[in-house]
Design an enzyme around this catalytic site. Structure first.
Site: not given
Length: 457
Positions: A84, A153, A177
């Site tokens: 990420k 996210s 997330s």
């Protein structure tokens, strides 16, 4: 047309790489070929000119430096991993899904990446995140249906695994997330106990909640990754309860876990499809011999929600104080609004919220213990992935467990009427990550008949 869905077993791929049946160069070229084939439609990875050349060189260096034969090869030898884009990786800029200059966000490589590289993994690239892991979505689309959000996210990480670009990806969870994108994309997502994987080198969202986790196509994959990434992981030798094929399980008690359903206003936040699916999931588990107990909890759920967001927004504002002062005009409105809201929260309100969270954690643990449950079960999201890319979806079904810092995991467990994945969320006790994963392997087998493999496009 090339299907957007894919399935790469981390356990099988890692075993083949360690044994020499596969090799790192072939593995990274397979990843690059798959990214080239589908990512122009999914946008899971941050674009990287020269990715193929970089990975080809990294694979050659790994092969040259590592042991000449299978003996001594580490757990993730040659495995391509998506990371990420709030996690610092040497040689790759961190942009955090934002328009800020990447040099402003630069920092030393994250401890989690050090652990991946020590375990022999190769970083396939940065995966797309909502801006600063808050709420403003990135461009990633759901591989099951590109007109729907993948969640957030950790959007790109979940989508990259669901599309078969990589067998393992790293994400983070502050509220929902990790778990929500896994549910939306039909993969397994694991969020450990808060603090179990160090967040050094990760851009903060809200430091009292931020937790690193991982995605794979099955429980065995996340268990293997967790055994490498988590602090003080208890192997089968440590626990004395047996191992599931050397995949990282510590083993759990031989009995089936007692499952707790958190009845009350929390469950009322799930949508109709999620509640209907959860009823089916409960029935299938009960038919398989699991004891399922209803436990009234969180009667003050609105107050719990308010407490979490008081802390969250306060911490977001302080994490961004320097950057926002310099570059407020470069922030997207959703992120800027969260920061401005945090500026309105004073120290006294924040400390009061911290005290309420401590009391909530104690009360939740006591309620679970009094009911004699081993795992909480709940919908992983309020429903299937919403249509459109303007939102990453609602995180409320993950909220209390993130607030309590508990380990959680979601399994693919059914489909919506429109063919999109639905997830079943399992939540363990603080620090009982090993037991959660060992028990989840059995529940995964029961839920397999409900698992999504429907539409793609």
């Amino acid at each position: 047309m090339t299907t957007l869905l894919g399935s790469r077993s981390l356990v099988q791929e890692a075993a083949a790489l360690r044994s020499g049946a596969d090799d790192p160069l072939t593995a990274v070229l397979r990843t690059c070929d798959r990214i080239d084939a589908v990512d122009h439609r999914i946008h899971a990875f941050v674009p990287e000119p020269g990715r193929r050349d970089r990975l080809r060189e990294a694979a050659r260096e790994l092969a040259a430096a590592g042991p000449p034969g299978p003996a001594g090869r580490p757990a993730l030898y040659g495995v391509p991993v998506g990371v990420k884009d709030i996690v610092h990786v040497n040689g790759l800029p961190t942009r955090a899904g934002s328009a800020l200059p990447p040099e402003e966000l630069a920092g030393p490589q994250a401890a989690v990446v050090d652990r991946l590289r020590t375990a022999g993994a190769l970083i396939a690239g940065k995966t797309v995140t909502a801006e600063f892991a808050v709420t403003a979505p990135g461009p990633t689309r759901n591989p099951h249906h590109t007109g729907h959000t993948p969640g957030g996210s950790s959007s790109g990480s979940a989508a990259a695994v669901a599309a078969g670009m990589v067998p393992l990806a790293i994400g983070t969870q502050t509220v929902g997330s990790m778990i929500r994108p896994a549910a939306y994309c039909g993969v397994v997502g694991f969020k450990p106990t808060f603090g179990r994987i160090p967040c050094d080198g990760v851009l903060p969202n809200a430091v009292s909640f931020d937790t690193l986790g991982c995605y794979a196509v099955d429980v065995a994959g996340v268990a293997l990754a967790a055994s490498v990434l988590c602090d003080d992981w208890r192997t089968h030798e440590d626990s004395g309860t047996g191992d599931a094929g050397g995949t990282g399980y510590a083993g759990a008690p031989a009995r089936l876990p007692v499952l707790g359903v958190p009845v009350g206003p929390y469950l009322g936040r799930a949508g109709d499809e999620a509640r209907h699916a959860f009823g089916k999931q409960r029935a299938v588990l009960a038919a398989a011999g699991y004891e399922v107990r209803e436990v009234p909890v969180m009667a003050d759920f609105d107050r719990i929600t308010e407490q979490l967001f008081t802390m969250n927004r306060y911490e977001v504002a302080r994490a961004h104080a320097r950057w926002f002062a310099r570059h407020a005009d470069r922030y997207r409105e959703q992120t800027a609004a969260a920061i401005r809201e945090g500026h309105t929260i004073g120290d006294a309100a924040y400390e009061a919220a911290r005290e309420r969270r401590a009391a909530f954690r104690e009360r939740l643990a006591a309620d679970g213990a009094a009911a004699g449950i081993d795992l909480w079960i709940a919908p992983a999201a309020t429903g299937p992935a919403p249509e459109g890319l303007a939102t990453t979806g609602n995180s409320v079904m993950c909220l209390p467990w993130s607030n309590a810092g508990l380990p959680s995991l979601t399994l693919p467990a059914g489909r919506s009427a429109g063919g999109l994945p639905l997830g079943l969320q399992l939540v363990g006790g603080a620090g009982a990550d090993e037991e959660l994963l060992a028990w989840a392997a059995g529940i995964e087998r029961v839920a397999a008949g409900l698992a999504p493999r429907a539409l793609s496009g």
